[in-house]
Design an enzyme around this catalytic site. Sequence first.
Site, PDB file in Angstrom:
ATOM      1  N   SER A   1      -2.330   0.562   1.334  1.00  0.00           N
ATOM      2  CA  SER A   1      -2.664  -0.649   0.567  1.00  0.00           C
ATOM      3  C   SER A   1      -4.058  -1.104   0.968  1.00  0.00           C
ATOM      4  CB  SER A   1      -1.643  -1.739   0.914  1.00  0.00           C
ATOM      5  OG  SER A   1      -2.092  -2.999   0.477  1.00  0.00           O
TER       6      SER A   1
ATOM      7  N   TYR B   1       2.978  -6.875   7.151  1.00  0.00           N
ATOM      8  CA  TYR B   1       2.750  -5.883   6.092  1.00  0.00           C
ATOM      9  C   TYR B   1       1.390  -5.227   6.289  1.00  0.00           C
ATOM     10  CZ  TYR B   1       2.012  -3.855   1.464  1.00  0.00           C
ATOM     11  OH  TYR B   1       1.752  -2.982   0.429  1.00  0.00           O
TER      12      TYR B   1
END
Length: 239
Positions: free
Chosen positions: A143, A156
């Site tokens: 990501s 995350y």
Amino acid sequence: MAELNGQVAVVTGAARGIGEAIAKRLAAMGATVVLTARDAEQLHRVQQQIASAGGKASVHACDLQDAEAVAALGDIVQQQHGRCDILVNNAGIGILGKPLHQMTPAEWDTLMSTNLRAPYLMIRAFAPMMIAASNGHIINVSSLAGRNPLPNGAAYSASKWGLNGLTYSVAEELRPYNVRVSVVAPGSVNTHFGGGGSTGKNPVKKVQPEDVAHVVAMLVTQAPQSFVSEVLIRPTQKP
Ligand code: NAP
């Protein structure tokens, strides 16, 4: 397109979103795709759509937090297909929207287990097949949060920074065996996870799952052998 005829691709998180798009793209390129996630019903839906389009796919539901189940998945693919040419470690979850100090240890463990430990378990299960064949390509879905800070998503972000580090290190480990390891790092994608839901709202500002699948397709067909590929995928500001 039949560039991947005869090849076997394993895609995690193939029940929806980015994984579904990657699985369909690789099947359209001729690969036999092994679809995995926990939701067998959704996996069968994807399998049927691939079959209707003339592709080949098998379904193996598995919780990637379960080390024994992941090892068993590797054994099943070895027995049924005898090879794994492409492994896409796509499955992931986000626990977002709260500062790190409000996150529970259980939430931390679930997130790390899914986003970072699972790719390790999958590589543990599938790299030996690739090493034996002197051929393979592992693609990890990270990501932009693995390259930037993400306030209220620190765990995350940490899991994806970790996945980037894992990618670069494993790429060095496996290069002597002709196994490539790459990472793709999308920005906000129009999926269930990304908040797009099934209606596909706000498609202009977000990357589409098919865009990520397109990058994966490019990597498996064109990535130079001697480099680690890291592709950042962000939308342009204007349509
Ligand atoms: P999604 O729509 O929520 O899909 C996630 C997939 O992972 C589902 O198929 C889910 O299936 C599977 N999964 C989750 N936990 C699992 C587990 N314990 N065992 C097996 N499968 C599991 O998410 P997405 O947007 O497609 O995201 C895919 C990847 O892209 C993730 O790694 C995410 O971090 C990354 N990413 C997403 C975005 C975004 O904005 N969407 C942006 C950058 C990066 P089951 O629930 O059936 O198990």
